[in-house]
Write an enzyme that holds these catalytic residues in place. Structure first.
Site, PDB file in Angstrom:
ATOM      1  N   LYS A 123       4.036   8.907   8.832  1.00  0.00           N
ATOM      2  CA  LYS A 123       3.730   8.365  10.152  1.00  0.00           C
ATOM      3  C   LYS A 123       4.691   8.838  11.254  1.00  0.00           C
ATOM      4  CE  LYS A 123       0.639   4.999   8.343  1.00  0.00           C
ATOM      5  NZ  LYS A 123       0.632   4.223   7.132  1.00  0.00           N
ATOM      6  N   ASP A 128       9.230   2.551   0.099  1.00  0.00           N
ATOM      7  CA  ASP A 128       8.197   3.255   0.846  1.00  0.00           C
ATOM      8  C   ASP A 128       8.345   2.840   2.308  1.00  0.00           C
ATOM      9  OD1 ASP A 128       5.998   4.310   2.037  1.00  0.00           O
ATOM     10  OD2 ASP A 128       4.532   3.499   0.615  1.00  0.00           O
ATOM     11  N   TYR A 167       0.848  -1.192   0.000  1.00  0.00           N
ATOM     12  CA  TYR A 167       0.000   0.000   0.000  1.00  0.00           C
ATOM     13  C   TYR A 167       0.882   1.239   0.000  1.00  0.00           C
ATOM     14  CZ  TYR A 167      -3.436   3.466   1.622  1.00  0.00           C
ATOM     15  OH  TYR A 167      -4.242   4.565   1.748  1.00  0.00           O
TER      16      TYR A 167
END
Ligand code: PLP
Length: 428
Positions: free
Chosen positions: A267, A239, A144
């Site tokens: 995050k 990522d 994702y």
């Protein structure tokens, strides 16, 4: 458990916000019941509007590595806010955070701050295309990378849950340059590079997929990926929105000793405020406006509040033994629940550093998205409910992972292990 206030709020929210939420998995669709409305986070604990408290392992989906409401982060945000929340100009904290990020993440020589992980991956792909002059890129099945149109192809949890292969509203034109191959399958990657390598700008991947259960790389896989990208002139993008600062100070690239060309972050880097970043090789990063021709901008990008929260967080992560101590917590839990897991054949637990996952399957090793697809998500839903009722808040989807923070105590681990025992007994 009393959830009257949450029920009232939810019945209002459902008429005001699509699904009553601002991000799909929060709605509890895959575990049943209604989403709980939280009013406070303190260390390892979340407290809902009805006053129920939970030991939290969702940790805002990863950012809260220091626990909720960390004193130093709060102080930094409060102190900064007193001088204004956004200037729309250059300021000191951007420089300080950039210095820190570059010193921590091995492959980053220059960095650009944005407001989310989605923005980071979207911009990194644009940059790779601008740098190489090629149009296609490869993503790996199950990884994702946020919700940009061309990345909503074979993506992770939120999509896995709703059973939508892509998303409505994503045109075939948008998806046509996205080539998808399975994670951990070097032969498929080699084949697609052989066939289309000269048209491929980038390969984007989670070095360790954490949005479709937790899948670990096979021995040597990441190094082979690196070699293939170098051979075909393909920009390798890690990522590290989840793994950054979590698997090690320098993320998965430090942990596995593999150097990507570009890295995306999010995050943890914002300490609970909206921050993302992308960075990497100087020659590539210098193609971004205003230095180069690849446009990317942001009104609130690098705003002082977000930068201050990030700085305060990363400084704490640098304290000696930080990651060792986090890992020890996960290991302790794993050790504690071994007998319970041994008793039931249809559940498996795995972890890497402070990231863990429960899989409801007969399999004892998980190496592919197909392994995760074969898991019994109805059983996970029962497990989630059983845990919630015992005061443990897991992410409300079997495709999500759990996170330890430095705020989780030995007592939390004891309680969690006991809850896991009882919950497994209950559901089996
Ligand atoms: C969460 C996540 C994103 C998206 O970040 P947002 O801040 O939600 O836009 C991208 N990549 C990975 C690996 C993620 O886990």
């Amino acid at each position: 458990m009393h959830i009257k206030r949450s029920e009232e709020l939810y019945s209002k929210a459902i008429n005001l916000l699509p699904g009553g939420v601002d991000s799909p998995v929060r709605a509890f669709k895959s575990v049943g019941g209604i989403p709980l409305f939280m009013k406070e986070g303190k260390g390892s604990v979340l407290i809902d509007e009805d006053g129920n408290s939970f030991i939290d392992y969702c940790m805002s989906w990863g950012p809260m590595i220091l626990g909720h409401g960390d004193r130093d982060v709060i102080d930094a945000v409060r102190e900064t806010a007193l001088h204004g929340t956004s200037f729309g100009t250059a300021h000191r904290f951007e420089v300080e955070l950039a210095e820190l990020v570059i010193s921590m993440v091995p492959s980053i020589e220059k960095v650009r701050f944005v407001c989310s992980g989605t923005e980071a991956t979207m911009s990194a792909i644009r940059l790779a295309r601008g740098f190489t002059g090629r149009e296609k890129f490869v993503k790996l099945d199950g990884c994702y990378h946020g919700h940009a149109d061309f990345l909503l192809v074979a993506a992770g949890s939120g999509l896995a849950d709703s059973g939508i292969p892509d998303s409505a509203g994503v045109t075939t034109g948008n998806a046509k340059d996205t080539l998808v191959v399975p994670y951990n399958d070097i032969d498929s990657l080699e084949r697609i590079f052989e066939k289309e390598g000269k048209d491929i700008a980038a390969l984007i991947m989670e070095p360790v997929p954490c949005n479709y259960g937790l899948i670990k790389p096979k021995e040597g896989y990441l190094h082979r990926v690196r070699d293939l990208c170098t051979q075909y002139g393909v920009i390798l993008i890690f990522d590290e929105v989840i793994t950054g600062f979590r698997l090690a100070r320098g993320g998965a690239q430090e942990y596995y000793g593999v150097r990507p060309d570009l890295t995306t972050l999010g995050k943890i880097i914002g300490g609970g405020l909206p921050v993302g970043a992308y960075g990497g090789r100087k020659d590539i990063m210098s193609k971004i406006a205003p230095e180069g021709p690849v446009y990317q901008a942001g009104t609130l990008a690098g705003n002082p509040l977000a930068m201050a929260a990030g700085l305060a967080s990363l400084k704490k992560i640098l304290s000696p033994g930080f990651h060792e101590s986090l890992k020890k917590k996960t290991e302790t839990l794993a050790e504690r629940i071994k007998p319970a897991l041994g008793k039931f054949s249809k559940v498996h637990f795995d972890f890497i550093e402070s990231i863990f996952c429960f899989y409801f399957t007969d399999k004892k090793t998980i190496t592919s998205v197909n392994d995760v697809r074969a898991c019994d998500m109805k059983l996970f839903a029962k497990f989630h409910n059983a845990m919630l009722k015992r005061g443990i808040y897991l992410s409300p989807s079997g495709y999500e992972v759990g996170f330890f923070s430095s705020a989780h105590s030995d007592e939390d681990i004891d309680k969690t292990a006991a809850a896991i025992y009882e919950s497994l007994e209950e559901i089996f």
